[in-house]
Design an enzyme around this catalytic site. Structure first.
Site, PDB file in Angstrom:
ATOM      1  N   GLY A 151       9.142   9.642   3.586  1.00  0.00           N
ATOM      2  CA  GLY A 151       8.042   8.930   4.234  1.00  0.00           C
ATOM      3  C   GLY A 151       8.507   7.568   4.710  1.00  0.00           C
ATOM      4  CB  THR A 178      10.461   7.965  -5.074  1.00  0.00           C
ATOM      5  OG1 THR A 178       9.373   8.913  -5.201  1.00  0.00           O
ATOM      6  CG2 THR A 178      10.279   7.261  -3.753  1.00  0.00           C
ATOM      7  N   GLY A 184       5.705   1.951  -6.991  1.00  0.00           N
ATOM      8  CA  GLY A 184       5.274   3.182  -7.639  1.00  0.00           C
ATOM      9  C   GLY A 184       5.522   3.195  -9.127  1.00  0.00           C
ATOM     10  CB  ILE A 209      18.230   1.677 -13.978  1.00  0.00           C
ATOM     11  CG1 ILE A 209      18.637   0.573 -13.008  1.00  0.00           C
ATOM     12  CG2 ILE A 209      18.425   3.055 -13.356  1.00  0.00           C
ATOM     13  CD1 ILE A 209      17.776   0.455 -11.767  1.00  0.00           C
ATOM     14  CD  GLN A 258      14.126   5.234  -5.019  1.00  0.00           C
ATOM     15  OE1 GLN A 258      14.224   5.274  -6.245  1.00  0.00           O
ATOM     16  NE2 GLN A 258      12.970   5.070  -4.416  1.00  0.00           N
ATOM     17  CE  LYS A 300      13.367  -7.795 -11.623  1.00  0.00           C
ATOM     18  NZ  LYS A 300      13.684  -9.247 -11.751  1.00  0.00           N
ATOM     19  N   GLY A 301      11.195  -1.784  -9.626  1.00  0.00           N
ATOM     20  CA  GLY A 301      11.075  -1.016  -8.379  1.00  0.00           C
ATOM     21  C   GLY A 301      12.354  -1.083  -7.573  1.00  0.00           C
ATOM     22  N   GLY A 340      12.851   1.120  -4.476  1.00  0.00           N
ATOM     23  CA  GLY A 340      12.800   1.915  -3.249  1.00  0.00           C
ATOM     24  C   GLY A 340      13.237   1.160  -2.007  1.00  0.00           C
ATOM     25  CD  GLU A 341      10.039  -0.490  -0.137  1.00  0.00           C
ATOM     26  OE1 GLU A 341       9.299   0.282  -0.751  1.00  0.00           O
ATOM     27  OE2 GLU A 341      10.204  -0.424   1.093  1.00  0.00           O
TER      28      GLU A 341
END
Lengths: 330, 205, 723
Positions: C259, C494, C535, C612, C621, C684-685, C687-688
């Protein structure tokens, strides 16, 4: 996609008869370009005559050292054929520089020759395009023409021919055998594709219904080597920004014979006769190779969006010829 | 099957001898495909691609539609043993063909193909949408290399069929060879490093 | 790697305590993807693939002009085609109850706001008939002049109220203009990035079923099999348009084929699919955008023009940092990308100013694309830092170290964890940064070789609104059979299926195999959108809270059927901190002297993103983000023809993304330090952040290789050719 009828051909003559008799009929080979265009509405055949089961799928080694390649030989099989790799390296290299493994497994020799431009406007039926719909104009003029022609274009069409294979066949002096209702004719590859002029809708000299049955390659001159270099925006699976194919024979440090063609520059595989002329008898040096490129590119009429093709082509040709000259010497 | 106003079963090889009219509702053909080992007979519109035949008519959704124009490789299947793009393949032209999807590479009792196990172990995917195509492509590609077929990397590295490859005519697959041969399968998640690792492991065995 | 205090030490003085950390056992290990077997065999079901009887196929009609009005639509030929059920047009389409969101107000008027906009759809028995019928619809337009070209000279650039999602549009700290004017070393450069498209491999797909029960007065039921990053968001958005209570709408989305933000909110095709379903007599209506349609209808990243002014003293310490951004939005719906926001917190420049200005154009609606804001903004800012390093004669790694802020320059708050310096130092050592030489000095044959570095950052977002349910399952014999964990989360590649299962196992203190995760369905408790790297932060915290509540309520040996729900906990302590991820990106490039071709033999990312959860999937990722960053640097550009008003290169043959052959040795590592201020997992995420900084690292490496500074992406071969 409009509805169409489908018929597998049982022999070349009846295939020719079937397609000739129906203005909307087309031959189906690997389908990699035609089916694509049918989905886009660019091609609207109402009958597909499937020629893939015709006995045109052989590669024959000719007594003089040449090759006869059947029209339906798949690109991957042609590239892998020992005689092609040994004697006509430029052809194997060009084929392998094009498309992807999957596409090469489907695409045929004739289909590759007959593939149509990848111009984004040609492929989009909502935009003007003289090649797709004569008289509507050319959206690439004044539009996005980074990939378009710098040689032999007209105000009506800036499209380039996308084939790598055809560039190799051009320097191999290939001859295309074509079957029509009145029998067979032989068309030198250099005369097979057209320049756009004022009728860009015609890519080739084929008449409706004519069927490519084979391509013949004469043997390479003794001592000559051949090769292909392609430049593209990413490392693989992309059409050429520019490409160069060459056959080169060097004797005592001088060019005995050269045949040079460019891809990505014109509406057809561009045989660089000025460059060949400039090289005749010249010292096989980088300087001479660059001058030869310039002798050809002097005739180019680049647009602001594709002027980069000139130095890119010059450097690519020089690199290719250096490589071939080095191989010859060693 | 949807109702059609015009319904034609054409006899092979004779069809062009008749004047074929304009069929708004499409032209139908009867054909049989062997899909993942199972014979499947059906009637298809001539326009139906092998991909849509598998996904929409036979509920074999392992091959994916990513671009529908031969530009991404997600629809790759093995057609009579060779990797091809099912989105550019008209089903009608392949009556009697053997079609293998990634679903069919696993054995009937669910045991995964070595490539599938390697993709899991090396995490050779993220969203998974290109994955069945990658795996079919890898299977076809390994067979091509074993048969001695060159790639652009092979062709650039040396000079003809006599000077390279293993003693049995196979092409040894360096990472560069794998990358070039797999370049017809796009992965937008960017899993290529792991895809190459997975294929390398299988090709080395 | 040990944790160091390179900037975050002030947190010890803060009074609030974070939420109780999660005791980890499965978290931090690398089980294979639990959804993996379905994906390697192709049996995992994406939106198009759910077995539904007697479906109908929808083929959209799109406007062929960029602005104007549909005046005639002749649908007669199409409707006469055998197998066509309906042709929807602006004249006959169902009316929507709410047209406030103009992107979703599909077929509610004859107005055309951009080329490619939906003006109708064919609903037919087969996909072939639908496509053919669509070609038979004749449309006449009243065409109006359109305006699609973003430029700095426009007089109508305006200041949006906020930038995405709710950041101030402009900021001014100190006196940046004066400090810049007074600085001994200055860099004043303008960068541009092109329009880009997310292009997930799975096209945007919606299969809609509109069922009207026979009982009089009963409510219609709508089921959507949708390719979405947030099933609940789709329901919440679409239900009111069709005057349905949310509970009458079910959205099913167990697997999503990528996405990258473009499936973060429902787009027009979802509305169109529902309209088609309404006229399909209860039969499923299937709509998948074509690849070409995705370039008009599924969002895009705005092009940007970014002026960077950096002022520094002779030792490279920043005194002024000005980041001024111009970008575009659609005339019908505003999306203001937060391109300059990272410059507000990245470095210790005393005087800082940022601004965003928009042009509203007759173009498709822009939207989220992986790291909206940070990805293009940090490209320009980090390339400018490279230019400053050269101007100061300082190593680019050292320049960044010298400008490391002790606290968040924007808020003054301590960092919840900032280990950028450690990322830079670790990366420099591993990458062999000391082998880097001056611009244009390293050559092997026809190839020039260079190295580049850039920093990365991304906020540690967590969004409220998720609810998780834990239930003790019964096994076949009535005894206990593990735990169902239910939350409307999404997995778009993800790793959610796996990572959330690991978190649940640790939160429940049970083996991984006892957790039966259920996600991707509005029949489950609400989940927030998979976006902004939020997420796992949001859903993980919610699952942990639910598991704790479950144990509190039901103890260690609960009876089958025992069930507990909990919402995402709020964490007041977190407000005292600035919580961001950081990273350092390194790239080596080779540039061909004759052709300008660029190859990227090596990239390394070193990240500090908290704990992680699953190293196997996390590495993928990170690397995937870096590949997309490299792609942004070298390949991606949606070429907009301002004459026709559309993206010309709207397919994968012309819009280039990397192939396998473009991706060589790319690796990612991370500092192993949980950020327990962020959430109980310490995560902390991720994906970006991989796409942030990587474009600048590549472009900086190209400069180091060639001495050519390319300031407009992408760096295609023509820009590096010297004739």
């Amino acid at each position: 996609m409009i509805p169409f009828d489908y018929a597998p051909a049982s022999d070349p003559d009846s295939a020719v008869a079937a397609v000739t008799a129906r203005p909307g009929a087309a031959y189906l080979g690997g389908g990699t370009n035609l089916v694509d265009h049918m989905k886009l509405g660019v091609a609207t055949p109402d009958l597909l005559v499937d020629v893939t089961r015709l006995p045109l799928d052989r590669i024959e080694e000719l007594p003089d050292g040449g090759l006869r390649i059947g029209a339906t030989v798949r690109n991957s099989d042609l590239a892998a054929h020992p005689a092609v790799r040994r004697r006509h390296a430029v052809l194997s290299q060009a084929l392998l520089a094009g498309a992807s493994g999957q596409l090469r497994n489907s695409a045929t020799t004739a289909g590759n020759l007959l593939q149509r431009t990848r111009c984004g406007y040609f492929q989009d039926v909502t935009t003007p395009c003289n090649k797709r719909e004569p008289g509507t104009g050319c959206a690439a003029v004044g539009g996005w023409n980074r990939h378009h022609a710098v040689l032999g274009a007209s105000e009506h069409c800036l499209a380039v021919h996308p084939s790598d294979m055809a560039v190799a066949m051009s320097v191999l002096d290939a001859v295309v055998t074509v079957l029509g209702e009145d029998g067979e004719r032989r068309v030198p590859l250099g005369e097979f594709h057209r320049l756009p002029g004022d009728s860009p809708e015609q890519d080739t000299v084929l008449a409706h219904g004519e069927l490519v049955t084979s391509v013949e390659l004469p043997p390479l001159p003794a001592g000559a080597r051949s090769g292909y270099l392609k430049v593209r925006d990413r490392a693989s699976f992309a059409f050429a920004l520019v490409s160069a194919g060459a056959v080169l024979a060097v004797e005592d440090g001088r060019v005995r014979e050269s045949r040079i063609a460019f891809g990505g520059l014109a509406h057809k595989p561009w045989r660089a006769t000025y460059a060949e002329e400039a090289l005749r008898g010249a010292a096989a040096t980088d300087e001479a190779f660059r001058e030869a490129a310039d002798a050809e590119l002097r005739h180019a009429q680049p647009l602001p969006g594709n002027a980069f093709k000139i130095p890119m082509t010059r450097n690519t040709l020089a690199a290719l010829l250096r490589e071939l000259a080095t191989e010859v010497r060693s | 099957m949807p109702h059609r106003r015009c319904h034609q079963r054409a006899a092979y090889a004779q069809v062009w001898h008749r004047a074929v009219g304009w069929y708004w509702g499409g032209v139908d053909f009867q054909l049989t495909l062997r899909v993942d080992g199972e014979a499947r007979s059906l009637t298809v519109d001539t326009r139906t691609t092998l991909l849509d035949t598998l996904r929409d008519r036979l509920s074999v959704t392992s091959p994916k539609k990513g671009c529908d124009h031969g530009q991404c490789g997600a629809c790759t299947v093995l057609l009579d043993g060779r990797r091809v793009l099912s989105c550019l393949t008209l089903a009608v032209a392949h009556d009697g063909a053997e079609v293998t999807t990634a679903g069919g590479l696993a054995s009937a009792d669910g045991e995964l193909h070595p490539l599938q196990r390697a993709f899991l172990d090396h995490d050779g995917f993220q969203c998974g949408y290109c994955t069945p195509g990658q795996i079919c492509s890898a299977a076809g590609m390994l067979a091509e290399a074993a048969a001695g077929h060159p790639s652009a990397v092979t062709a650039a590295a040396d000079d003809g069929p006599d000077s390279q490859g293993g003693p049995d005519g196979t092409v040894a697959l360096s990472d560069d060879e794998i990358r070039e041969r797999m370049s017809g399968n796009l992965c937008r998640c960017g899993a290529y490093v792991n895809i190459v690792a997975a294929i390398r492991e299988v090709s080395a065995k | 790697m040990s944790r160091t205090d390179d900037g975050g030490s002030a947190h010890a003085t803060q009074p609030s305590e974070p939420l109780k950390p999660l005791d980890i056992r499965s978290v931090g290990t690398s089980p294979q993807r639990l959804d993996g077997p379905g994906k390697v065999t192709g049996t995992a079901r994406y939106a198009w693939e759910h077995p539904l009887a007697a479906p109908l196929y929808v083929h959209p009609l799109q406007a062929a002009v960029a602005r104007g009005r549909v005046v005639v639509m002749d649908t007669g030929q199409a409707e006469a085609l055998d197998g066509v059920l309906a042709v929807l047009t602006p004249y006959n389409a169902p009316r929507l109850a709410d047209t406030g969101d103009a992107e979703l107000a599909v077929l509610q008027s004859e107005e055309v706001a951009f080329r490619g906009q939906f003006i109708g759809a064919v609903v037919a028995e087969t996909a072939e008939v639908a496509r053919h019928a669509a070609q038979l619809v004749a449309v006449e337009y009243e065409q109006l002049p359109h305006d699609t070209e973003l430029s700095t000279g426009r007089s109508d650039l305006y200041r949006p109220e906020v930038v995405n999602p709710t950041y101030p549009t402009d900021t001014e700290d100190g006196d940046a203009e004066a400090a810049f004017a007074a600085a001994p070393v200055t860099v004043d450069v303008t960068y541009s990035t092109p329009m880009e498209h997310n292009n997930p491999m799975e096209p945007h797909t919606c299969v809609a079923v509109w069922e009207v029960p026979e009982a009089p007065g009963s409510q219609p039921r709508l089921t959507l099999y949708d390719s979405t990053q947030g099933a609940h968001q789709v329901r919440k958005t679409l239900a009111p348009l069709f005057e349905l209570p949310p509970e009458s709408v079910r959205v099913v989305s167990p697997h999503v084929g990528g996405g990258f933000g473009s499936k973060g909110m429902p787009h027009a095709h979802d509305v169109l699919a529902v309209m088609a379903a309404k006229v399909s007599g209860g039969r499923p209506a299937k709509l998948a955008l074509t690849r070409q349609q995705m370039f008009s209808l599924a969002g895009h990243r705005t092009p940007t023009v970014q002026r960077l002014r950096l002022g520094a003293d002779s030792s490279g310490r920043l005194t002024a940092l000005c980041h001024d951004v111009i970008e575009q939005t659609s005339r019908i719906k505003e999306f203001a990308e937060q391109t300059g926001v990272a410059s507000r917190m990245m470095y210790a420049a005393e005087n800082r100013s940022t601004s965003h200005r928009l042009a509203a154009l007759d173009i498709p609606v822009p939207s989220w694309m992986r790291a909206p804001g940070e990805a293009p903004g940090m490209f320009a800012a980090e390339a400018a830092m490279d230019e400053l390093a050269l101007a100061c004669g300082i190593d680019p790694v050292e320049l960044r170290v010298r400008n490391e802020p002790g606290t968040d320059p924007e808020s003054g708050r301590p960092w919840s964890g900032r280990h950028l310096v450690q990322c830079l130092r670790t990366g420099a050592e591993r990458f062999g940064w000391d082998r880097r030489t001056g611009p244009g000095t390293r050559r092997e044959g026809d190839w020039l070789i260079g190295m580049g570095v850039a920093s990365s950052t991304y906020p540690a977002y967590a969004f409220p609104g998720s609810v998780a349910e834990i239930e003790r399952r019964a096994d076949g014999g009535g005894g206990p059979g593990g735990y169902a964990v239910r939350i409307g989360a999404a997995d778009l590649g993800t790793g959610t299926w796996t990572a959330l299962t690991q978190i649940a196992a640790d939160a429940l203190d049970c083996p991984l195999g006892e957790v039966h995760l259920e996600i991707g369905d509005t029949d489950l408790p609400s989940g927030t959108v998979a976006g902004g790297s939020s997420g796992i932060n949001s859903w993980g915290s919610t699952v942990v809270a639910a598991a704790r509540a479950f144990r509190e309520e039901h103890g260690a040996a609960p009876a089958p059927g025992a069930r507990t729900r909990a919402s995402m906990p709020s964490d007041p302590a977190l407000r005292n901190y600035a919580a961001h991820s950081f990273g350092a990106q390194f790239a080596e490039v080779r540039v061909h002297t004759g052709t300008g071709e660029v190859r990227v033999p090596r990239m390394l990312g070193v990240f500090s993103t908290g704990r992680i959860i699953n190293p196997r999937t996390a590495r993928s990722q990170f690397i995937g983000g870096m590949v997309m960053g490299m792609s942004m640097a070298l390949f991606e550009e949606s070429v907009f023809d301002h004459g026709t008003g559309h993206v010309v290169n709207h397919d994968f043959a012309q819009y280039h993304v990397p192939t396998c052959a473009d991706v060589l040795d790319i690796d990612a590592v991370w500092l192993d330090e949980p950020d327990l201020h962020a959430n109980p997992m310490g995560a902390k995420g991720i994906g970006e952040i991989g796409i942030v900084g990587s474009p600048a690292a590549v472009v900086n490496a190209v400069h180091n290789a060639t001495g050519i500074r390319v300031r407009d992406l992408p760096v295609t071969p023509d820009k590096l050719l010297r004739s």
